[in-house]
Write a protein that holds these residues in place. Structure first.
Motif, short mmCIF file in Angstrom:
data_model
loop_
_atom_site.label_atom_id
_atom_site.label_comp_id
_atom_site.label_asym_id
_atom_site.label_seq_id
_atom_site.Cartn_x
_atom_site.Cartn_y
_atom_site.Cartn_z
N TYR A 25 0.92 -1.13 0.12
CA TYR A 25 -0.04 -0.03 0.10
C TYR A 25 0.96 1.29 0.09
O TYR A 25 0.58 2.03 -0.70
N HIS A 29 2.81 4.51 -3.24
CA HIS A 29 2.65 5.96 -3.52
C HIS A 29 4.04 6.69 -3.40
O HIS A 29 4.19 7.56 -2.96
N ALA A 61 -7.15 -3.59 -3.97
CA ALA A 61 -6.79 -2.24 -3.60
C ALA A 61 -5.47 -2.24 -3.93
O ALA A 61 -4.94 -1.22 -4.46
N ALA A 62 -4.64 -3.47 -3.68
CA ALA A 62 -3.29 -3.33 -3.85
C ALA A 62 -2.74 -3.99 -5.31
O ALA A 62 -1.62 -4.03 -5.30
N ALA A 308 -5.47 -2.67 5.84
CA ALA A 308 -6.27 -1.69 4.83
C ALA A 308 -6.55 -0.29 5.61
O ALA A 308 -6.61 0.64 5.01
N TRP A 312 -3.94 3.67 4.44
CA TRP A 312 -4.26 4.82 3.54
C TRP A 312 -3.75 6.03 4.59
O TRP A 312 -3.51 7.38 4.14
N ASP A 429 -14.55 -0.54 -7.60
CA ASP A 429 -13.24 -0.28 -6.98
C ASP A 429 -12.17 -0.05 -8.08
O ASP A 429 -11.14 0.83 -7.85
N VAL A 434 -7.06 3.46 -5.71
CA VAL A 434 -6.57 3.67 -4.22
C VAL A 434 -6.80 4.98 -3.72
O VAL A 434 -5.74 5.58 -3.53
N LYS A 435 -7.95 5.56 -3.58
CA LYS A 435 -8.14 6.81 -3.39
C LYS A 435 -9.53 6.99 -2.81
O LYS A 435 -10.31 6.04 -2.69
N PRO A 509 -10.43 5.38 1.11
CA PRO A 509 -9.87 4.67 0.47
C PRO A 509 -9.78 3.20 0.73
O PRO A 509 -9.72 2.11 -0.05
N ASP A 510 -10.09 2.66 1.94
CA ASP A 510 -10.57 1.37 2.35
C ASP A 510 -12.14 1.15 2.19
O ASP A 510 -12.51 0.19 2.52
N ARG A 511 -12.73 1.97 1.55
CA ARG A 511 -14.05 1.62 0.95
C ARG A 511 -15.04 1.98 2.13
O ARG A 511 -16.13 1.40 2.23
#
Length: 555
Positions: A25, A29, A61-62, A308, A312, A429, A434-435, A509-511
């Protein structure tokens, strides 16, 4: 002996699944991440065997879910069997509400390998195998970690933050003098992993047999796991004589001498929770923060939820979007849910291990009566008893009940399939990335967003999505000047918003839903979320572009 110095944004201690996912994760970035693992290689034997939909969504997500899937068995049901061989309860969830099957068997070493290889995508990530952390000290600006390899070569790493993902016996937790509260079950069990599955039957079976409770679990790639309750005197320490092992195996396979043994290991069930998940610039995640009995397969999944949740937040702090106070919300959000999962796992273990004849009769009778009532049966079949994470404190604006309906705030958002204007159908997703995401139904959000709100959404990284019926697509596309148009083919988004009073949601970002509101409250809602996440205003004169807007259409 040589001595090396290095600088990192984050040091992760422990190359298990939690540490590896967290590293993926953060490194994704463009932040420098170093993973320090004392073992010379990743553990190569099965440990965790159950993966849920939230876990797969975290891998998604990853960018690693597709690589993980070949090592899973989707929709693995869990059946409880009494001493007479009758299935008295069954967990068979068929939902895809989060975009993936709710229960999956998997082979952990192969999934860990996927996570480790995923780090190779990022030049800013480094995996140091065979390195022991001897000590660390922290100050107001960072942490100094002293590590040493098997040859005695020492390395000093200066990191802005450290996360201990080094298991239940965590050296990081002990060095921080954080208590590990809870208890250890007096019962001992032996776990037996076999290659070339001698049974071959699918799914997982928990045999609540008073003669000897045991578990039988089918795993991918022809692996079978058995777990047996050990009686007093059956072996000392971790050693169980071969004849005792074969006598237990004789109850489940025709020829207990003709098996391909991967490992046989004795263990006890622990239920423990760290008193705090953070001290200064050092945090705990996974088994270092909480361990629980295996009966619901939630130890592994709870650790992935930690990664998760924390991933973020670390990115937001390390990139200067949020202040360090954001990291305090990690404990306030994750610790209560970890405690709930520990209680659930302990309860299931007690149900399974009943051996007293009266207790067995009471248990079986009560479950038989419960199965006579369809709502109660569905409650178990659909796994509704599982405590879903719901954050009432942290990066959330409000919750509870509004106008007689439960608020969506603090809960994980659905993941339906959406179709792009090109005709390609993908999971929601995969559109967001990842935002953050601002999702609206039936109203253009830019009509209600001030310039200040636009700047906040751009700075935190936000995909803005307007959901409209598919029949409106031809009309809406010109109004949005060619902005990407997506389609909610199943109508799940329309149905979801129809069940809630809020027509706008802001997803983290983790929904998880950070805030929800009517369109005219977008400015206020975004400001509230920014405050909860310790948002830092940009320097004067910093420019911010208008966020990208996507339109979702219903087929």
């Amino acid at each position: 002996m040589s001595h090396q110095a290095d600088i990192a944004d984050l040091v992760v201690v422990g190359a298990g699944p939690v540490g590896l996912l967290l590293a993926n994760y953060v490194a994704g970035h463009d932040l420098k991440v170093v993973v320090v693992e004392r073992l010379p290689q990743l553990i190569d034997y099965p440990r965790g065997v159950g993966m849920d939909d939230e876990c797969l969504r975290a891998f998604q997500a990853a960018g690693l879910a597709e690589a993980v899937l070949p090592h899973t068995t989707p929709d693995q049901w869990m059946r409880f069997v009494n001493g007479r061989g009758t299935v008295f309860a069954s967990i068979e969830p068929k939902t895809r509400v989060f975009g993936w099957p709710r229960r999956n068997a998997f082979i952990q070493p192969l999934v860990d390998k996927v996570l480790a290889e995923g780090l190779g995508r990022y030049p800013s990530a480094q995996l140091l195998l065979g390195h022991t952390v001897n000590a660390f000290t922290q100050d107001n600006d960072g942490v100094d970690i002293e590590a040493e390899d098997a040859n005695g070569a020492k390395r000093t790493i200066r990191a802005r933050y450290v996360v201990g993902c080094d298991g239940g016996r965590s050296l990081v937790r002990k060095a921080l003098d954080i208590s590990f509260e809870g208890n250890t079950d007096s019962n001992r069990w032996i776990v037996v992993d076999l290659a070339n599955d001698p049974s071959g039957s699918p799914n997982a079976y928990l045999h609540a047999n008073p003669a000897r409770p045991f578990v039988s679990i089918a795993l991918p790639h022809g692996v079978r796991r058995y777990e047996f309750l050990l009686f007093p005197g059956e072996g000392q320490g971790d050693d169980v004589p071969r004849e005792i092992l074969e006598s237990m195996m004789a109850k489940v396979v025709p020829d207990p001498k003709n098996i391909d043994l991967i490992r046989a290991r004795v263990y006890t069930h622990n239920a423990r929770l760290a008193s705090t998940f953070r001290k200064g610039r050092v945090l705990l995640a996974g088994d270092a923060a909480h361990i629980m009995p295996v009966w619901q397969g939630q130890g592994y999944n709870s650790g992935i939820r930690d990664a998760a949740n924390l991933g973020w937040k670390l990115v937001s702090v390390l990139t200067g979007i949020a202040g360090g106070g954001l990291l305090d919300t990690y404990e306030s959000e994750r610790r209560p849910h970890a405690a709930a999962m520990i209680k659930l796992s302990e309860t299931v273990g007690k149900i399974l291990a009943v051996r007293n004849p009266v207790g067995v009769a009471v248990r079986d009778t009560m479950i038989w009566i419960a199965n006579l009532f369809p709502p109660v049966k569905r409650y178990f079949l659909e796994m509704r008893f599982k405590p879903m994470p719901r954050y009432e404190r942290g990066v959330v604006t409000f919750g509870g009940v509004q106008n007689g309906k439960a608020s969506a705030v603090g809960r994980m958002f659905i993941q339906p399939m959406v179709t792009k204007a090109s005709g390609e159908t993908v999971k929601l997703d995969d559109v967001i990335g990842v935002k953050f995401a601002l999702i609206c139904w039936g109203s253009r959000p830019d009509r209600w967003m001030s310039a200040g709100t636009v700047r906040i959404l751009e700075r935190i990284g936000t995909e803005i999505i307007c959901a409209v019926p598919m029949v409106q697509q031809a009309h809406e596309v010109p109004l949005y000047n060619g902005i990407t148009v997506l389609g909610d083919k199943s109508g799940d988004l329309k149905e979801w918003f129809g069940q809630h009073d809020e027509a706008v949601v802001l997803l983290r970002p983790d929904r998880f839903v950070a805030g929800a509101c009517a369109p005219q409250r977008i400015d206020a809602m975004v400001a509230e979320v920014a405050e909860t996440m310790s948002y830092l205003q940009p320097l004067p004169g910093a420019a911010a572009a208008v966020p990208r807007v996507a339109v979702v259409n219903r087929a």
